[in-house]
Structures are given as structure tokens and as C-alpha cells.
Design a protein around this motif. Sequence first.
Motif, PDB file in Angstrom:
ATOM      1  N   LEU A   1     -35.893   6.268 -15.965  1.00  0.00           N
ATOM      2  CA  LEU A   1     -36.889   5.817 -14.991  1.00  0.00           C
ATOM      3  C   LEU A   1     -37.114   6.887 -13.934  1.00  0.00           C
ATOM      4  O   LEU A   1     -38.259   7.172 -13.567  1.00  0.00           O
ATOM      5  N   GLU A   2     -36.041   7.492 -13.467  1.00  0.00           N
ATOM      6  CA  GLU A   2     -36.183   8.532 -12.440  1.00  0.00           C
ATOM      7  C   GLU A   2     -37.026   9.684 -12.958  1.00  0.00           C
ATOM      8  O   GLU A   2     -37.904  10.198 -12.247  1.00  0.00           O
ATOM      9  N   ALA A   3     -36.793  10.090 -14.212  1.00  0.00           N
ATOM     10  CA  ALA A   3     -37.572  11.192 -14.783  1.00  0.00           C
ATOM     11  C   ALA A   3     -39.039  10.813 -14.920  1.00  0.00           C
ATOM     12  O   ALA A   3     -39.933  11.624 -14.619  1.00  0.00           O
ATOM     13  N   MET A   4     -39.312   9.588 -15.368  1.00  0.00           N
ATOM     14  CA  MET A   4     -40.700   9.152 -15.525  1.00  0.00           C
ATOM     15  C   MET A   4     -41.413   9.109 -14.184  1.00  0.00           C
ATOM     16  O   MET A   4     -42.571   9.543 -14.057  1.00  0.00           O
ATOM     17  N   LEU A   5     -40.728   8.597 -13.156  1.00  0.00           N
ATOM     18  CA  LEU A   5     -41.342   8.518 -11.838  1.00  0.00           C
ATOM     19  C   LEU A   5     -41.586   9.902 -11.253  1.00  0.00           C
ATOM     20  O   LEU A   5     -42.635  10.158 -10.653  1.00  0.00           O
TER      21      LEU A   5
ATOM     22  N   HIS B   1     -38.566   9.784  -3.821  1.00  0.00           N
ATOM     23  CA  HIS B   1     -37.143   9.704  -3.468  1.00  0.00           C
ATOM     24  C   HIS B   1     -36.552   8.499  -4.194  1.00  0.00           C
ATOM     25  O   HIS B   1     -37.016   7.375  -4.021  1.00  0.00           O
ATOM     26  N   TYR B   2     -35.524   8.751  -4.986  1.00  0.00           N
ATOM     27  CA  TYR B   2     -34.957   7.748  -5.891  1.00  0.00           C
ATOM     28  C   TYR B   2     -33.549   7.376  -5.429  1.00  0.00           C
ATOM     29  O   TYR B   2     -32.680   8.231  -5.288  1.00  0.00           O
ATOM     30  N   HIS B   3     -33.344   6.069  -5.197  1.00  0.00           N
ATOM     31  CA  HIS B   3     -32.044   5.595  -4.738  1.00  0.00           C
ATOM     32  C   HIS B   3     -31.550   4.473  -5.640  1.00  0.00           C
ATOM     33  O   HIS B   3     -32.352   3.739  -6.235  1.00  0.00           O
ATOM     34  N   VAL B   4     -30.234   4.318  -5.716  1.00  0.00           N
ATOM     35  CA  VAL B   4     -29.624   3.220  -6.465  1.00  0.00           C
ATOM     36  C   VAL B   4     -28.664   2.476  -5.539  1.00  0.00           C
ATOM     37  O   VAL B   4     -27.590   2.978  -5.215  1.00  0.00           O
ATOM     38  N   PHE B   5     -29.092   1.314  -5.075  1.00  0.00           N
ATOM     39  CA  PHE B   5     -28.238   0.406  -4.311  1.00  0.00           C
ATOM     40  C   PHE B   5     -28.971  -0.919  -4.158  1.00  0.00           C
ATOM     41  O   PHE B   5     -30.119  -1.060  -4.571  1.00  0.00           O
TER      42      PHE B   5
ATOM     43  N   PHE C   1     -40.714   0.854 -14.857  1.00  0.00           N
ATOM     44  CA  PHE C   1     -41.672   1.900 -14.464  1.00  0.00           C
ATOM     45  C   PHE C   1     -43.058   1.312 -14.279  1.00  0.00           C
ATOM     46  O   PHE C   1     -43.745   1.600 -13.287  1.00  0.00           O
ATOM     47  N   ALA C   2     -43.497   0.488 -15.230  1.00  0.00           N
ATOM     48  CA  ALA C   2     -44.826  -0.115 -15.141  1.00  0.00           C
ATOM     49  C   ALA C   2     -44.943  -0.969 -13.890  1.00  0.00           C
ATOM     50  O   ALA C   2     -45.994  -0.989 -13.224  1.00  0.00           O
ATOM     51  N   LYS C   3     -43.886  -1.662 -13.535  1.00  0.00           N
ATOM     52  CA  LYS C   3     -43.912  -2.532 -12.367  1.00  0.00           C
ATOM     53  C   LYS C   3     -44.076  -1.712 -11.080  1.00  0.00           C
ATOM     54  O   LYS C   3     -44.891  -2.034 -10.211  1.00  0.00           O
TER      55      LYS C   3
END
Length: 302
Positions: A57-61, A69-73, A161-163
Amino acid sequence: MSNTIHPGYGAAPYNALARPRGAVPAGRQGIGFLDMAARAAGQRQAGAVQAAEAPSLEAMLKTKYPNIHYHVFDASSGYWRTRNDYPHYLLYQDGDEAKKTLENWQPTGSNPFYGSIDGRFTAPKEIHALGRVPPGSKAVVIHPKVQERMERDPAYAQEIFAKIDTWFAFDAARNEAILPGSTWDMSQAVAIGEDGNICNACSSSGGGGLTFSRSGTDGELSWWDLRMARHAEFMKLLVEGQIQRQLQASDWAASGLAKSRLASMLDGGGLLDIFGSEIAGVPTETILALTRAQVWGGGAVL
């Protein structure tokens, strides 16, 4: 009789005297135990390879939004929507500061005032800090359980990703349809909750590192100051008669285009299927209905 499992077990009735061990009758395709085990292992390996090769998902975005800026929490806190001092600006920074600060963020004291008093803009420092966010910034926060599932299931990553991608487009279209020209510097942030739906979202206009010396302030030019300055300059030009017709024509054209795009999304974009039943705790159908009212029926702004 031996308890050894023969490679040909299950392919045909076992009869060691009738034919050599493991032989298969002419014209009959046999699949032995070891063959099935090997095939199953191969399928698992193929699935693992497919998951490893599929873009994350991070790569697609980042392919579509290079500066995202991609975060996981876990960013499902209701304070995101109710507190004016919630530090949204941290979402637009790389690194661990957003996770460390926001995942368990708790307010202190009463909710600070955010608005205008006697024509003077008043807001907490967290709102002013949004003025330092570069125009057009994007940020996403993914719940850890969603991140884990996406790493195992590439199709689920495509769904998320679509969402996110559709929300960015829909939010920009509705804001532009309501107020033409308002989205040129708009920054957007969205959080995906444990259930895979949007649990929080926000957008703001930003300045992007501009400073402005002014008595009684910290020297930062807020996004509100920038918007008001642009408005004042446009009004001056309107009064002088320099761009009145051009501006009106531009506004009408921009508004019409934005409304056309928004109508296409609302009528044929499958938004309910993409977003699911709720967006940030509000029924998706309600948000879509309110959007129609805002743009075409004079409803209140969300």
C-alpha cells in the motif's frame, strides 16, 4: 503388513502382489501422497511469492502521491475531530514523532477557542503549526492490524488503496464545488481503523514555511492569514476593475467543472461500495446526502 505410507497411497487399491509398488494402471492418472504434499507446498510458496512481489500500500500511494507521509499506528481517537489543539501537523512529518505523540494523545484543560473575535483570528498553536505544512501535502495512518493483513493479502491492500485514493479525490471535489479555488493548497490526512474503514479524516489549507513579522504574534503566518491576504488582494483588484470579468468567469468555470466531477462520483462512482458503511463514525449515506445538500441544496458545511 508394513505401516509405511507408500507414495502411491490413494491412487489405486493397494495390492503389492499384483504390480510393483507405486505403479499406476495404464490410462489412469495417479496423484500420490507425496505428490499432493509437494503440490500444496508449491501453492503456499507461490502465494508467498505473489504477496512478496505485489506492491505494498505504501508503494502504491507513493507512486501516485510521491510526497505522502505514511504512518502505522492506531489513529481512531475521537480527539482528532473534537479538539482544536490536536496536533494534526505531526501527520505531515516523516519519522516516529506522530506515532509517539498521537497514538495515546490526551487533552489537557478545556478545548481552546478556534475562530474570529472582533475580526481577529484566534487559534491554538497546533492550528498555527498547520501553516508550516507544505501546500498539497498528504498523510495516511494505517491501523497495525490492517497493515498486517495487507502484507498477507495483496487484494486487501488494493481495497485499502482504493478507499484512500477515492477519499482524497472526493474530499477535494466537494470542497472545490463548495468554494472554487479553495483546494489549490489543501493538505489532506486520512486514518484507516482496525476494521479497514476510514476512522478519521481532515483537510486544511497551508502556507508552506512563509513567515510574517507582526507585533504580538510568534512570527508565523497562519493558513487563515494567507487566505485572508489573498482575498484582500483579489478584492482590491476587483474594486480597481482589473480582473472582475476574468475572475467571475474563472470561478464559474471552476465551480461547474468541480460540480460535474463530484456529480459523476456521487452518481456512478460506487462510493458506498468503496467507503463501506461509515466514514469517521458517520453513515456514508449521510455524508453523501449532506454533500449533495451543500453543493446543490444550500446545506451546512460538514
